[in-house]
Design a protein around this motif. Sequence first.
Motif, PDB file in Angstrom:
ATOM      1  N   MET A 101      74.772  42.330  -7.877  1.00 48.28           N
ATOM      2  CA  MET A 101      74.636  43.442  -6.933  1.00 48.28           C
ATOM      3  C   MET A 101      73.547  44.394  -7.426  1.00 48.28           C
ATOM      4  N   ILE A 102      72.648  44.776  -6.538  1.00 53.31           N
ATOM      5  CA  ILE A 102      71.573  45.702  -6.877  1.00 53.31           C
ATOM      6  C   ILE A 102      72.113  47.126  -6.816  1.00 53.31           C
ATOM      7  N   VAL A 103      71.969  47.876  -7.914  1.00 51.21           N
ATOM      8  CA  VAL A 103      72.415  49.264  -7.972  1.00 51.21           C
ATOM      9  C   VAL A 103      71.190  50.163  -8.070  1.00 51.21           C
ATOM     10  N   PRO A 104      70.888  50.939  -7.034  1.00 50.30           N
ATOM     11  CA  PRO A 104      69.695  51.799  -7.089  1.00 50.30           C
ATOM     12  C   PRO A 104      69.895  52.944  -8.052  1.00 50.30           C
ATOM     13  N   PRO A 105      68.821  53.416  -8.690  1.00 47.95           N
ATOM     14  CA  PRO A 105      68.937  54.569  -9.582  1.00 47.95           C
ATOM     15  C   PRO A 105      69.216  55.832  -8.788  1.00 47.95           C
ATOM     16  N   PRO A 106      69.780  56.859  -9.445  1.00 43.80           N
ATOM     17  CA  PRO A 106      70.086  58.102  -8.719  1.00 43.80           C
ATOM     18  C   PRO A 106      68.823  58.839  -8.309  1.00 43.80           C
ATOM     19  N   LEU A 107      68.957  59.688  -7.288  1.00 42.91           N
ATOM     20  CA  LEU A 107      67.859  60.546  -6.878  1.00 42.91           C
ATOM     21  C   LEU A 107      67.652  61.642  -7.917  1.00 42.91           C
ATOM     22  N   LYS A 108      66.414  62.134  -8.012  1.00 47.41           N
ATOM     23  CA  LYS A 108      66.122  63.235  -8.920  1.00 47.41           C
ATOM     24  C   LYS A 108      66.694  64.534  -8.366  1.00 47.41           C
ATOM     25  N   ASP A 109      67.130  65.405  -9.268  1.00 47.34           N
ATOM     26  CA  ASP A 109      67.689  66.679  -8.829  1.00 47.34           C
ATOM     27  C   ASP A 109      66.662  67.576  -8.157  1.00 47.34           C
ATOM     28  N   ASP A 110      65.369  67.340  -8.429  1.00 49.53           N
ATOM     29  CA  ASP A 110      64.333  68.204  -7.865  1.00 49.53           C
ATOM     30  C   ASP A 110      63.636  67.584  -6.656  1.00 49.53           C
ATOM     31  N   CYS A 111      64.274  66.581  -6.022  1.00 50.43           N
ATOM     32  CA  CYS A 111      63.567  65.876  -4.953  1.00 50.43           C
ATOM     33  C   CYS A 111      63.333  66.743  -3.725  1.00 50.43           C
ATOM     34  N   PHE A 112      64.076  67.863  -3.589  1.00 47.74           N
ATOM     35  CA  PHE A 112      63.902  68.741  -2.441  1.00 47.74           C
ATOM     36  C   PHE A 112      63.059  69.973  -2.771  1.00 47.74           C
ATOM     37  N   ALA A 113      62.519  70.036  -3.983  1.00 50.15           N
ATOM     38  CA  ALA A 113      61.800  71.238  -4.397  1.00 50.15           C
ATOM     39  C   ALA A 113      60.529  71.434  -3.583  1.00 50.15           C
ATOM     40  N   LEU A 114      60.276  72.669  -3.193  1.00 51.77           N
ATOM     41  CA  LEU A 114      59.060  73.036  -2.472  1.00 51.77           C
ATOM     42  C   LEU A 114      58.062  73.670  -3.442  1.00 51.77           C
ATOM     43  N   PRO A 115      56.772  73.590  -3.147  1.00 53.50           N
ATOM     44  CA  PRO A 115      55.794  74.252  -4.017  1.00 53.50           C
ATOM     45  C   PRO A 115      55.934  75.761  -3.945  1.00 53.50           C
ATOM     46  N   PRO A 116      55.560  76.480  -5.014  1.00 53.34           N
ATOM     47  CA  PRO A 116      55.681  77.945  -5.014  1.00 53.34           C
ATOM     48  C   PRO A 116      54.893  78.572  -3.868  1.00 53.34           C
ATOM     49  N   GLY A 117      55.476  79.605  -3.294  1.00 53.85           N
ATOM     50  CA  GLY A 117      54.765  80.367  -2.276  1.00 53.85           C
ATOM     51  C   GLY A 117      55.001  79.902  -0.853  1.00 53.85           C
ATOM     52  N   VAL A 118      55.601  78.713  -0.658  1.00 53.81           N
ATOM     53  CA  VAL A 118      55.847  78.232   0.697  1.00 53.81           C
ATOM     54  C   VAL A 118      57.025  79.004   1.285  1.00 53.81           C
ATOM     55  N   TYR A 119      56.851  79.579   2.434  1.00 56.29           N
ATOM     56  CA  TYR A 119      57.935  80.332   3.058  1.00 56.29           C
ATOM     57  C   TYR A 119      58.353  79.661   4.359  1.00 56.29           C
ATOM     58  N   TRP A 120      57.494  79.697   5.378  1.00 55.06           N
ATOM     59  CA  TRP A 120      57.808  79.007   6.628  1.00 55.06           C
ATOM     60  C   TRP A 120      57.151  77.622   6.586  1.00 55.06           C
ATOM     61  N   THR A 121      57.961  76.612   6.534  1.00 52.03           N
ATOM     62  CA  THR A 121      57.462  75.248   6.388  1.00 52.03           C
ATOM     63  C   THR A 121      57.310  74.597   7.761  1.00 52.03           C
ATOM     64  N   PRO A 122      56.112  74.141   8.130  1.00 50.26           N
ATOM     65  CA  PRO A 122      55.943  73.455   9.408  1.00 50.26           C
ATOM     66  C   PRO A 122      56.805  72.191   9.470  1.00 50.26           C
ATOM     67  N   VAL A 123      57.217  71.821  10.677  1.00 49.90           N
ATOM     68  CA  VAL A 123      58.092  70.669  10.865  1.00 49.90           C
ATOM     69  C   VAL A 123      57.479  69.405  10.270  1.00 49.90           C
ATOM     70  N   ASP A 124      56.207  69.145  10.574  1.00 51.62           N
ATOM     71  CA  ASP A 124      55.590  67.911  10.088  1.00 51.62           C
ATOM     72  C   ASP A 124      55.522  67.876   8.566  1.00 51.62           C
ATOM     73  N   GLU A 125      55.253  69.028   7.943  1.00 51.00           N
ATOM     74  CA  GLU A 125      55.201  69.071   6.476  1.00 51.00           C
ATOM     75  C   GLU A 125      56.581  68.804   5.888  1.00 51.00           C
ATOM     76  N   ALA A 126      57.614  69.390   6.506  1.00 42.97           N
ATOM     77  CA  ALA A 126      58.969  69.166   6.014  1.00 42.97           C
ATOM     78  C   ALA A 126      59.354  67.691   6.132  1.00 42.97           C
ATOM     79  N   LEU A 127      59.018  67.074   7.257  1.00 43.79           N
ATOM     80  CA  LEU A 127      59.333  65.659   7.439  1.00 43.79           C
ATOM     81  C   LEU A 127      58.570  64.791   6.444  1.00 43.79           C
ATOM     82  N   THR A 128      57.317  65.110   6.214  1.00 43.95           N
ATOM     83  CA  THR A 128      56.525  64.338   5.253  1.00 43.95           C
ATOM     84  C   THR A 128      57.116  64.425   3.865  1.00 43.95           C
ATOM     85  N   ARG A 129      57.531  65.627   3.457  1.00 43.62           N
ATOM     86  CA  ARG A 129      58.103  65.793   2.122  1.00 43.62           C
ATOM     87  C   ARG A 129      59.409  65.025   1.986  1.00 43.62           C
ATOM     88  N   LEU A 130      60.245  65.055   3.010  1.00 45.29           N
ATOM     89  CA  LEU A 130      61.484  64.279   2.961  1.00 45.29           C
ATOM     90  C   LEU A 130      61.182  62.796   2.820  1.00 45.29           C
TER      91      LEU A 130
END
Length: 420
Positions: free
Chosen positions: A1-30
């Motif tokens: 059985m293939i067991v995937p490694p865990p996700l990183k705790d910082d996978c949702f981190a945004l770059p400093p200074g970003v406040y209002w995130t455009p929809v397309d940028e948010a989707l790309t980062r996800l």
Amino acid sequence: MIVPPPLKDDCFALPPGVYWTPVDEALTRLRQRLRPVTQVETVPVAKALGRVLAQDVHACRSNPPAPNAAVDGYGFAHAALGVPPHHLPLHPGRAAAGTPFEGTVPAGHALRILTGAMLPEGIDTVVLEEDVAVDETGAIAFQGGIGRGANTRQAGEDVATGDLALPAGHVLRPHDFALLTALGVIEVQVRKRLRVGILSTGDELVEPGNEAGPDRIFDANRPMLLALAEIWGFEPIDLGRAPDRRKAVQGCLQRAARRTDAILTSGGASAGDEDHLSAVLRTYGTLNDWRIAMKPGRPLALAMWQGVPVFGLPGNPVAAFVCALIFARPALTLLSGAGWTQPLAVSVPAAFEKRKKAGRREYLRARLDAQGRAQVFHSEGSGRISGLSWAEGLIELPDGEMRVVEDTPVRFLPYSGFGF
């Protein structure tokens, strides 16, 4: 059985200074930061409906497995035909599906052959029964113009042995069973269903069926999100409702982490005094509060809790629904191994007028009229839940300024394109 490694705790981190995130940028980062988290198992094809293929599936045999007749008629060797009209004596016997003709048909002779029958040795062409005259001597006659190989199917012309039948990441549907079975595939490696936990928060919520005073509301989000998870092919897990107490919220998340691969919450994800979910996630997990430049929605809490991604949706049902379609669905399908899903979008003329300011993307509840034009719900208020049922999809208005008048082309996202 293939067991995937865990996700990183910082996978949702945004770059400093970003406040209002455009929809397309948010989707790309996800899309860039998430990957499949489900394990792999082998199941019979008959038990694999709605499952995600974990590996490419190749044909175990060809389809069709042998050359055969595509029609009822008479088979012969095309090279033996002379000048039309053609007259060929009938060879004794016939070929039928499941009852092949044993032997070789002599050149210059024809054999009665039925749809699906293997082509016997000496036959490469079939003339349609309706195009043939049969005389009393047992010979057939037909006009010229028939090409070599007419009305036949070649071995493997659909799929040949060893060819790719279905790729990894494909979600198996009923008609895929016909293909896999025809190709001799009896088992497939699939990913286990993504376990999606649904948690509501808030002291103002009451379970449906209980008495609710004017200061209380029924929990509308949880049944809606559970239904979405189920219709998307995931395993929905009802995590219940957490009261507005931090210890209670923390306990719910701890129990959920042992039972789920992803968690959707609604309510309590902002930074107010009673937003205990965000406080618990920030203190004991890894929380990133994404302020999305969109309406309805905007606050979208993305967090990691004991290795499990948490999507904190708004508490308003309309906003929770829209955020679930736009953000949660593609993220969850990626986590499930089915890849990133793009919603179906079609350009249709508007049957409404609106002036939109720049700075955020807007989603309007909409449906098409008899002329194929987009009508929008009479109110944009996020509290008007009835508009979700009235609608057949969403109109997506771009981030920039826009003035919509009648017949302006607008982008329509039908509900069917979101998998329901």
